[in-house]
Design a protein around this motif. Structure first.
Motif, mmCIF file in Angstrom:
data_model
loop_
_atom_site.group_PDB
_atom_site.id
_atom_site.type_symbol
_atom_site.label_atom_id
_atom_site.label_comp_id
_atom_site.label_asym_id
_atom_site.label_seq_id
_atom_site.Cartn_x
_atom_site.Cartn_y
_atom_site.Cartn_z
ATOM 1 N N PRO A 84 0.805 -1.221 0.000
ATOM 2 C CA PRO A 84 0.000 0.000 0.000
ATOM 3 C C PRO A 84 0.843 1.278 0.000
ATOM 4 C CG PRO A 84 -0.145 -1.141 2.122
ATOM 5 C CD PRO A 84 0.552 -2.061 1.179
ATOM 6 N N ASN B 296 0.126 0.669 7.926
ATOM 7 C CA ASN B 296 -0.088 -0.694 7.418
ATOM 8 C C ASN B 296 -0.394 -1.668 8.558
ATOM 9 O OD1 ASN B 296 2.424 -0.959 8.503
ATOM 10 N ND2 ASN B 296 3.436 -1.649 6.636
ATOM 11 N N ASP B 297 -0.722 -1.117 9.731
ATOM 12 C CA ASP B 297 -1.247 -1.918 10.835
ATOM 13 C C ASP B 297 -0.244 -2.919 11.392
ATOM 14 O OD1 ASP B 297 -3.358 -2.548 12.619
ATOM 15 O OD2 ASP B 297 -3.890 -4.315 11.423
ATOM 16 N N LEU C 238 -8.803 10.248 6.614
ATOM 17 C CA LEU C 238 -8.408 8.852 6.452
ATOM 18 C C LEU C 238 -8.566 8.463 4.985
ATOM 19 C CD1 LEU C 238 -7.773 6.147 7.976
ATOM 20 C CD2 LEU C 238 -10.251 5.814 8.097
ATOM 21 N N ASP D 217 -7.949 5.209 1.989
ATOM 22 C CA ASP D 217 -7.543 3.863 1.595
ATOM 23 C C ASP D 217 -6.697 4.039 0.334
ATOM 24 O OD1 ASP D 217 -7.426 1.485 0.080
ATOM 25 O OD2 ASP D 217 -9.184 0.684 1.129
ATOM 26 N N HIS E 102 -5.696 2.282 -2.005
ATOM 27 C CA HIS E 102 -6.117 1.660 -3.253
ATOM 28 C C HIS E 102 -7.426 2.255 -3.766
ATOM 29 C CE1 HIS E 102 -3.354 -1.855 -2.035
ATOM 30 N NE2 HIS E 102 -2.726 -1.017 -2.824
ATOM 31 N N ARG E 103 -8.390 2.443 -2.857
ATOM 32 C CA ARG E 103 -9.709 2.928 -3.275
ATOM 33 C C ARG E 103 -9.716 4.443 -3.462
ATOM 34 N NH1 ARG E 103 -13.174 1.183 1.166
ATOM 35 N NH2 ARG E 103 -12.849 3.360 1.702
ATOM 36 N N ASP E 104 -8.995 5.165 -2.588
ATOM 37 C CA ASP E 104 -9.127 6.630 -2.551
ATOM 38 C C ASP E 104 -7.920 7.340 -3.161
ATOM 39 O OD1 ASP E 104 -11.378 6.031 -1.005
ATOM 40 O OD2 ASP E 104 -10.256 6.240 0.873
ATOM 41 N N GLN E 105 -7.297 6.730 -4.152
ATOM 42 C CA GLN E 105 -6.082 7.312 -4.723
ATOM 43 C C GLN E 105 -6.277 8.745 -5.208
ATOM 44 O OE1 GLN E 105 -3.544 5.665 -8.213
ATOM 45 N NE2 GLN E 105 -3.818 4.020 -6.784
ATOM 46 N N VAL F 179 -3.065 7.145 5.831
ATOM 47 C CA VAL F 179 -3.227 6.322 4.631
ATOM 48 C C VAL F 179 -3.193 4.881 5.094
ATOM 49 C CG1 VAL F 179 -2.336 5.866 2.322
ATOM 50 C CG2 VAL F 179 -2.017 8.125 3.352
ATOM 51 N N ARG F 180 -4.370 4.262 5.171
ATOM 52 C CA ARG F 180 -4.496 2.990 5.895
ATOM 53 C C ARG F 180 -4.832 1.816 4.985
ATOM 54 N NH1 ARG F 180 -8.189 3.592 10.726
ATOM 55 N NH2 ARG F 180 -6.260 4.384 11.627
ATOM 56 N N GLN F 181 -4.023 0.803 5.050
ATOM 57 C CA GLN F 181 -4.254 -0.453 4.325
ATOM 58 C C GLN F 181 -3.264 -1.456 4.921
ATOM 59 O OE1 GLN F 181 -5.815 -2.951 2.111
ATOM 60 N NE2 GLN F 181 -6.147 -1.131 0.825
#
Lengths: 161, 531
Positions: free
Chosen positions: B347, B444-445, B486, B488, B490-493, B514-516
């Motif tokens: 990510p 990235n958790d 916040l 995502d 991949h989704r919120d590029q 930027v969370r994934q």
């Protein structure tokens, strides 16, 4: 080379994610349970992100340095053939390189088990390690569900001369 | 091979050996912060059934360790060499207060920088703080020295440093161990001793004298202890060495008489003096700085030293031969390998593509995402220390001409943010740059670089059991960010790109998360959930 008085040095080379460390664990376990002194050394961390990886295994009656000196390897196992040239300098003048490109990958039970096949190619060169010891080492290092692909891959390599 | 009963012959890494020693010593708590090459110590200690926890950073880890040792527990504290910088504040004063239960602090140094930003030699810390330091030469010694570390710590009521290096931590060697016959750990309990533990100047002054008294006693103990080991060879050539370098020396120069110093502070100077006097030629061969050489020469003992060029990088058998022959000719460079890179599907890739395309001045931080500096991104301008991205970015924002200042973005990973990014964020709100500033937490958790360790932001403990989860959004608002958002990756590029463009034009303080999850985390989750 198999006398306990001398030290046998092996370098395994590949790239991160190919299972270099897994087969070096198996090899170390096999020589350890055969009663040898053994040292195994590798660098973790940054190099694991798809970068070049090597693992050194040395065994004999008494081993000092955990890393194989340049020009000191009896065997160089190459899981990713493009890593052969950069590691060639580690081999002794009469050392032997065993590369994955000698394996017929079509015969592998699973393409990812190429590392086990490369380890299998080493087995005939280490007569001090019994066939049952190799199998026990594979079983003890690898998770059970991978045994059915790992063992045939190892045998494929062992038969490849 | 196993002669005595109860002797176990094991093949262990240095890290596993320390973990096993801690288990056998009855260590009540292992605490640290992940960092290569130290990380596996606590993971193995936990796997052996020990109570182990990740602290948010090394300073907190050591403070927790000291508190537990005040309460008479045996404690293991682990960190990499640069982590000791973070923990240095409690460390130096803990040398004055001393401890009640044994406290062993692992400093895992990284000569050669396999996975670090510098190759500092932490033997200097032992001298500077005034603490005993033990240096094992293989896993068997890592096991024995860890046990002896607890004994020394309890006998002199002083924290003990155990210095490992990458080769010791990550090399597997044979360990023959039996359940140790050491005094049992004390029963935890608190005894009030204000003058020993409250370091106001009036109490700290005598505490410093007490520390020096202890060190003089430990130096005398070291002279006749098991630590200095002499391997008799030819009388002519004597080598003084320590740690893994001992192995290289024995292999490269088998004919030499060798003095291996297991305790590198305080040194057994009488022993060293006698050893040197006995040799025709006495040479100190040590990895890293000229620590031993300088100490030995300062004591008036004449020894030869390695040429300066061997201060850099790891030693090995070939380099030890070169040192012996005073060979300073250029060494052949190792052939270039394939460089590491961000994983496919990582990510972090999205963020670095955007930062590259927008030609930002990126102050970076420490973790996998430091790889954003390499092609195809080359989207990082600085990387200094844990948490440094925010402070360095703010400094640039404060002084650069406006057009440049507006391009500065700080990028930090989730574990690094928790480690030491939070105070940077407080600084950002307090000493607000005129053009505002933007911080990206690449969440990235997990602590990915060191091998997927948990931290307070993941909501899981070291053993994967659930815990309270640090809320970055709420934290950002609480410290005074104007905007917290916040994304995502991949989704919120496109949204992220647009938000960043807006942020760089405005004067707001922005915290973008930027969370994934890390692409490698799924495997760990599966493994941990299957247990």
């Amino acid at each position: 080379m198999q006398e306990k008085a001398s030290v046998t040095s092996i370098v395994i080379a590949g790239i991160g994610g190919q299972g270099v460390i897994t087969i070096s664990d198996i090899l170390a376990e096999a020589v350890f349970s055969s009663g040898f002194d053994v040292k195994k050394s590798e660098i973790h961390g940054m190099s694991q992100r798809g970068g070049s990886v090597t693992s050194d295994i040395r065994f004999g009656e008494k081993v000092y340095s955990p890393s194989v000196p340049v020009g000191g390897a009896d065997f160089l196992l190459v899981v990713s053939p493009d890593q052969l040239s950069r590691n060639q300098r580690l081999l002794k003048p009469d050392g032997l390189a065993l590369s994955a490109d000698r394996i017929d990958s079509a015969q592998l039970p699973n393409a990812r088990s190429i590392n086990l096949a490369v380890l299998g190619m080493l087995a005939p060169h280490l007569p001090a390690i019994a066939a049952t010891t190799w199998e026990q080492a594979i079983r003890s290092v690898m998770p059970e569900k991978l045994h059915q692909t790992a063992l045939p891959a190892f045998e494929l390599g062992r038969a490849c001369q | 091979m196993g002669h005595r009963q109860n002797t176990q012959r094991l093949l262990l890494s240095g890290n596993q050996a320390v973990a096993l020693a801690a288990k056998h010593a009855g260590v009540a708590l292992g605490v640290g912060y992940p960092g290569t090459p130290s990380t596996e110590i606590l993971e193995n200690f936990s796997a052996y059934g020990g109570r182990a926890e990740w602290a948010p950073n090394e300073k907190v880890a050591l403070e927790v360790g000291i508190g537990a040792a005040y309460g008479r527990a045996r404690v293991l504290v682990t960190m990499k060499h640069v982590g000791v910088n973070v923990a240095a504040d409690p460390l130096f004063t803990a040398a004055y207060t001393g401890v009640d239960g044994g406290l062993v602090l692992i400093s895992a140094d990284d000569p050669g920088m396999a996975s670090s930003q510098n190759e500092q030699d932490n033997r200097h810390y032992a001298k500077a703080a005034g603490l005993p330091m033990l240096e094992p030469a293989d896993s068997a010694e890592a096991y024995r020295f860890a046990l002896l570390g607890f004994e020394i710590s309890e006998r002199w009521r002083i924290p003990v440093m155990l210095r490992m290096t990458t080769r010791i931590c990550h090399s597997q060697t044979v360990v023959e161990c039996e359940e140790p016959k050491m005094p049992p750990a004390l029963e935890p309990g608190y005894e009030r001793e204000i003058k020993r533990r409250v370091m106001i100047p009036a109490y700290a002054r005598p505490a410093h004298r007490e520390l020096r008294r202890k060190l003089a006693e430990i130096a005398a103990f070291n002279e006749t202890s098991v630590f200095p080991q002499v391997d008799q060879g030819s009388r002519g050539l004597g080598i003084v060495t320590s740690g893994v370098t001992y192995q290289y020396v024995r292999e490269a120069i088998p004919e030499a008489t060798v003095l291996k110093l297991g305790m590198s502070h305080p040194l057994p100077m009488r022993k060293i003096r006698e050893f040197a006097a006995d040799c025709e030629r006495c040479l100190v061969i040590e990895e890293g700085d000229h620590y031993l050489t300088d100490e030995i020469r300062a004591a008036g003992v004449k020894v030869e030293s390695k040429p300066e060029t061997y201060r850099f990088g790891e030693l090995d058998v070939a380099r030890v031969r070169r040192i012996l022959n005073n060979d300073q000719s250029p060494e052949p460079p190792p052939p270039p390998g394939r460089p590491p890179q961000l994983c496919q599907g990582c990510p972090h890739r999205v963020a670095f593509e955007i930062l590259r395309d927008m030609k930002c001045i990126v102050t970076g931080d420490i973790g996998c995402y430091t790889l954003g500096v390499l092609p195809p991104f080359e989207a990082m301008d600085t990387c200094l220390c844990m948490g440094g991205s925010i402070g360095v970015g703010l400094g640039l924002r404060q002084v650069l001409p406006e057009t440049q200042a507006r391009k500065v973005v700080s990028v930090i990973g989730d574990s690094t943010f928790v480690h030491s990014g939070i105070t940077g964020l407080v600084e950002m709100a307090y000493n607000r740059p005129r053009t505002g500033h933007t911080v990206l937490i690449l969440d990235n958790d997990t602590t990915a670089m060191t091998g997927l360790q948990e931290h307070p932001g993941t909501g899981r403990l070291l053993d994967y059991s659930p815990a309270s989860r640090l809320d970055y959004e709420a934290l950002g608002r609480a410290v005074g960010m104007d905007k917290v958002a916040l994304f995502d990756p991949h989704r919120d590029q496109d949204k992220l790109r647009e938000a960043l463009r807006e942020a760089l034009q405005g004067n707001q303080l922005n915290l973008f998360i930027v969370r994934q999850p890390c692409v490698l985390a799924g495997r760990k989750a599966k493994k941990m959930n299957e247990r």
